[in-house]
Write a protein that holds these residues in place. Structure first.
Motif, PDB file in Angstrom:
ATOM      1  N   PHE A 169       0.830  -1.211   0.000  1.00  0.00           N
ATOM      2  CA  PHE A 169       0.000   0.000   0.000  1.00  0.00           C
ATOM      3  C   PHE A 169       0.858   1.251   0.000  1.00  0.00           C
ATOM      4  N   VAL A 170       1.898   1.273   0.853  1.00  0.00           N
ATOM      5  CA  VAL A 170       2.765   2.449   0.924  1.00  0.00           C
ATOM      6  C   VAL A 170       3.512   2.649  -0.390  1.00  0.00           C
ATOM      7  N   ALA A 171       4.041   1.546  -0.952  1.00  0.00           N
ATOM      8  CA  ALA A 171       4.786   1.665  -2.214  1.00  0.00           C
ATOM      9  C   ALA A 171       3.881   2.129  -3.340  1.00  0.00           C
ATOM     10  N   ARG A 172       2.657   1.592  -3.387  1.00  0.00           N
ATOM     11  CA  ARG A 172       1.732   1.998  -4.445  1.00  0.00           C
ATOM     12  C   ARG A 172       1.352   3.466  -4.310  1.00  0.00           C
ATOM     13  N   SER A 173       1.076   3.919  -3.090  1.00  0.00           N
ATOM     14  CA  SER A 173       0.716   5.325  -2.897  1.00  0.00           C
ATOM     15  C   SER A 173       1.881   6.246  -3.194  1.00  0.00           C
ATOM     16  N   THR A 174       3.114   5.753  -3.017  1.00  0.00           N
ATOM     17  CA  THR A 174       4.287   6.573  -3.319  1.00  0.00           C
ATOM     18  C   THR A 174       4.553   6.628  -4.813  1.00  0.00           C
ATOM     19  N   VAL A 175       4.335   5.504  -5.495  1.00  0.00           N
ATOM     20  CA  VAL A 175       4.666   5.429  -6.919  1.00  0.00           C
ATOM     21  C   VAL A 175       3.557   6.012  -7.794  1.00  0.00           C
ATOM     22  N   ARG A 176       2.309   5.992  -7.305  1.00  0.00           N
ATOM     23  CA  ARG A 176       1.181   6.431  -8.136  1.00  0.00           C
ATOM     24  C   ARG A 176       1.383   7.847  -8.694  1.00  0.00           C
ATOM     25  N   PRO A 177       1.813   8.843  -7.876  1.00  0.00           N
ATOM     26  CA  PRO A 177       2.051  10.173  -8.468  1.00  0.00           C
ATOM     27  C   PRO A 177       3.136  10.168  -9.532  1.00  0.00           C
ATOM     28  N   LEU A 178       4.160   9.335  -9.357  1.00  0.00           N
ATOM     29  CA  LEU A 178       5.208   9.254 -10.382  1.00  0.00           C
ATOM     30  C   LEU A 178       4.662   8.632 -11.657  1.00  0.00           C
ATOM     31  N   THR A 179       3.762   7.645 -11.503  1.00  0.00           N
ATOM     32  CA  THR A 179       3.141   7.047 -12.684  1.00  0.00           C
ATOM     33  C   THR A 179       2.304   8.078 -13.431  1.00  0.00           C
ATOM     34  N   ARG A 180       1.559   8.885 -12.658  1.00  0.00           N
ATOM     35  CA  ARG A 180       0.784   9.951 -13.305  1.00  0.00           C
ATOM     36  C   ARG A 180       1.702  10.949 -14.006  1.00  0.00           C
ATOM     37  N   LEU A 181       2.859  11.223 -13.399  1.00  0.00           N
ATOM     38  CA  LEU A 181       3.805  12.138 -14.025  1.00  0.00           C
ATOM     39  C   LEU A 181       4.318  11.571 -15.339  1.00  0.00           C
ATOM     40  N   ALA A 182       4.645  10.278 -15.363  1.00  0.00           N
ATOM     41  CA  ALA A 182       5.108   9.658 -16.608  1.00  0.00           C
ATOM     42  C   ALA A 182       4.009   9.649 -17.661  1.00  0.00           C
ATOM     43  N   THR A 183       2.770   9.359 -17.231  1.00  0.00           N
ATOM     44  CA  THR A 183       1.655   9.365 -18.181  1.00  0.00           C
ATOM     45  C   THR A 183       1.430  10.762 -18.750  1.00  0.00           C
ATOM     46  N   ALA A 184       1.520  11.771 -17.881  1.00  0.00           N
ATOM     47  CA  ALA A 184       1.347  13.143 -18.346  1.00  0.00           C
ATOM     48  C   ALA A 184       2.450  13.546 -19.312  1.00  0.00           C
ATOM     49  N   ALA A 185       3.680  13.062 -19.067  1.00  0.00           N
ATOM     50  CA  ALA A 185       4.772  13.370 -19.990  1.00  0.00           C
ATOM     51  C   ALA A 185       4.520  12.758 -21.361  1.00  0.00           C
ATOM     52  N   ASN A 186       3.989  11.520 -21.390  1.00  0.00           N
ATOM     53  CA  ASN A 186       3.660  10.903 -22.675  1.00  0.00           C
ATOM     54  C   ASN A 186       2.503  11.628 -23.364  1.00  0.00           C
ATOM     55  N   ASP A 187       1.496  12.029 -22.561  1.00  0.00           N
ATOM     56  CA  ASP A 187       0.361  12.746 -23.145  1.00  0.00           C
ATOM     57  C   ASP A 187       0.764  14.113 -23.670  1.00  0.00           C
ATOM     58  N   LEU A 188       1.807  14.697 -23.066  1.00  0.00           N
ATOM     59  CA  LEU A 188       2.249  16.022 -23.515  1.00  0.00           C
ATOM     60  C   LEU A 188       2.713  15.979 -24.960  1.00  0.00           C
ATOM     61  N   ALA A 189       3.326  14.856 -25.361  1.00  0.00           N
ATOM     62  CA  ALA A 189       3.780  14.739 -26.744  1.00  0.00           C
ATOM     63  C   ALA A 189       2.611  14.671 -27.717  1.00  0.00           C
ATOM     64  N   GLU A 190       1.452  14.206 -27.235  1.00  0.00           N
ATOM     65  CA  GLU A 190       0.279  14.098 -28.091  1.00  0.00           C
ATOM     66  C   GLU A 190      -0.590  15.352 -28.054  1.00  0.00           C
ATOM     67  N   ASP A 191      -0.652  15.979 -26.884  1.00  0.00           N
ATOM     68  CA  ASP A 191      -1.549  17.128 -26.728  1.00  0.00           C
ATOM     69  C   ASP A 191      -0.906  18.127 -25.771  1.00  0.00           C
ATOM     70  N   LEU A 192      -0.458  19.251 -26.329  1.00  0.00           N
ATOM     71  CA  LEU A 192       0.166  20.276 -25.499  1.00  0.00           C
ATOM     72  C   LEU A 192      -0.844  20.973 -24.592  1.00  0.00           C
ATOM     73  N   LYS A 193      -2.124  20.818 -24.883  1.00  0.00           N
ATOM     74  CA  LYS A 193      -3.157  21.444 -24.069  1.00  0.00           C
ATOM     75  C   LYS A 193      -3.740  20.481 -23.048  1.00  0.00           C
ATOM     76  N   HIS A 194      -2.988  19.438 -22.752  1.00  0.00           N
ATOM     77  CA  HIS A 194      -3.430  18.464 -21.760  1.00  0.00           C
ATOM     78  C   HIS A 194      -3.580  19.150 -20.405  1.00  0.00           C
ATOM     79  N   PRO A 195      -4.618  18.788 -19.607  1.00  0.00           N
ATOM     80  CA  PRO A 195      -4.815  19.441 -18.296  1.00  0.00           C
ATOM     81  C   PRO A 195      -3.573  19.318 -17.419  1.00  0.00           C
TER      82      PRO A 195
END
Length: 428
Positions: A169-195
């Motif tokens: 649980f602790v590891a997942r809660s710690t890694v989840r924001p980093l996963t969102r950061l990686a996903t947002a970085a990938n989405d940035l290449a597709e859409d610069l207007k990503h939230p």
């Protein structure tokens, strides 16, 4: 080691806690064994010494009867004429034989055949009597007194299971924001207007999210400013080119008019290629379902007037991508093949999880040292920069830009029999 950060955190934290628990349990069991062994050894020595003195003080005729009376269901006493040699069995009792000799006094031999140990609390020993006979003490205790402490192991297993769940649980809660950061970085290449990315989680992750959002804002502002600049430049350049074209049409000299028209067309093509490359149309165009076979066939038909373009493709191949960008990239590849090789062979297919598009020609190829440089903007292998022998030097740069915008790659290689092969690989 697992490849994901979550897996590594889970493994390292769990391994550390498990090792700590196992070490603590081992120390506890060792101390328990030592303490119990010391207590049991002292009690047995005092009890057996008292039994030995009571029986040894009686006449030989009554010793067996006294031994029978002192016997219990778990303690058998008997008088033996001889005794076997002492054994070397494992035992949990600390210095039992030495304590027994000290308690009985000098001159009395003690032979131990079996002594209690964890998992088997049984004993078999011989104590020498004053007349040379032996008092045999043979017995056992209830198994649960000093049996293996299974309850400790069960408690340890339950504790370790709880630790693993908590660590996960602790590891997942710690890694989840980093996963969102990686996903947002990938989405940035597709859409610069990503939230913007939510700024939550540990302080370090919040700081990373703020830095990422600031980077996204700056990139978007820079690209929007570049687009406004390019729009202005495009408008300002097309106006004088149009005037030049109109003035050329008004010239009386036909040869000079054709030369100027040719130069104006070259200038227009160069400006269009440069603006397309700088705008990054591969990023701006929306992704939509494409019939790749139909797209490739349409490009091949545009160049097939002289029968110099051949095509090999499956009956149907669907793909989600940017159709205009892909069409532009394929046209550049076929155009290059025709210009430098005189013909073009186009092949479309799949290889595992990739879509493979190959374009071959029978031209002179490209020197090995130039296979990577040709992707640079305005770089041309032919140094004269004549429009008769080559293009603007942006064709392959645009191809790579388009392919990378689809998550793929472009590979150039010289064919063994002569000519060049350009291979486009895009994840399907």
């Amino acid at each position: 080691m697992p490849r994901s950060l979550f897996g590594r955190l889970l493994l390292l934290m769990t391994a550390g806690l498990v090792l700590a628990q196992l070490a603590g349990t081992a120390i506890h069991l060792r101390e328990r064994q030592r303490s119990l062994g010391d207590i049991v050894s002292q009690e047995m020595v005092q009890r057996f010494a008292a039994i030995h003195r009571a029986i040894d003080g009686e006449p030989e005729a009554v010793r067996q009867r006294l031994a029978d009376r002192l016997s219990t269901p778990r303690l058998a006493l008997s008088i033996e004429a001889s005794a076997p040699q002492a054994g070397q069995a494992r035992t949990m009792l600390t210095d039992f034989a030495q304590r027994m000799r000290e308690q009985l006094g000098p001159g009395i031999e003690v032979r131990t055949v079996a002594l209690p140990r964890f998992g088997a609390f049984a004993f078999d020993m011989y104590l020498q009597l004053s007349d040379g006979s032996w008092l045999r003490i043979n017995g056992s205790a209830p198994d649960d007194i000093l049996a293996q402490p299974w309850h400790v192991l069960i408690n340890l297993g339950v504790m370790l299971l709880a630790i693993v769940v908590l660590v996960a649980f602790v590891a997942r809660s710690t890694v989840r924001p980093l996963t969102r950061l990686a996903t947002a970085a990938n989405d940035l290449a597709e859409d610069l207007k990503h939230p913007p990315l939510p700024e939550e989680g540990p302080s370090e992750v919040q700081e990373s999210a703020r830095a990422f959002n600031l980077m996204q804002t700056r990139i978007r502002s820079g690209i929007e400013e570049r687009e406004r600049f390019l729009a202005a430049v495009s408008h300002d350049l097309k106006t004088p080119i149009t005037r030049l074209r109109l003035r050329a049409e008004m010239m009386a000299d036909k040869n000079l008019r054709e030369d100027i028209r040719h130069d104006v067309d070259d200038m227009q093509q160069l400006i269009d290629d440069a603006l397309d490359f700088l705008r990054g149309k591969a990023v701006d165009e929306a992704i939509q379902p494409i019939d790749l076979v139909a797209l490739v066939e349409s490009v091949a038909d545009d160049f097939s007037n002289d029968g110099l373009v051949s095509l090999e493709a499956p009956e149907q191949l669907r793909f989600n991508g940017r159709p205009r960008a892909l069409q532009r990239a394929l046209r550049n590849l076929v155009d290059n093949a025709l210009k430098y090789g005189g013909n073009a062979r186009v092949a479309l297919g799949t290889n595992g999880a990739e879509i493979v598009l190959g374009v071959e020609d029978d031209g002179p190829g490209i020197p090995e040292s130039e296979l990577e440089s040709v992707f640079e903007p305005f770089h041309r292998v032919e140094s004269s920069r004549s429009r008769e022998t080559g293009g603007t030097g942006l064709g392959l740069a645009i191809v790579r830009q388009v392919v990378r915008g689809h998550g793929g790659r472009v590979v150039l290689c010289n064919r063994p029999g002569g000519g060049l092969r350009v291979e486009v690989r895009i994840p399907s």
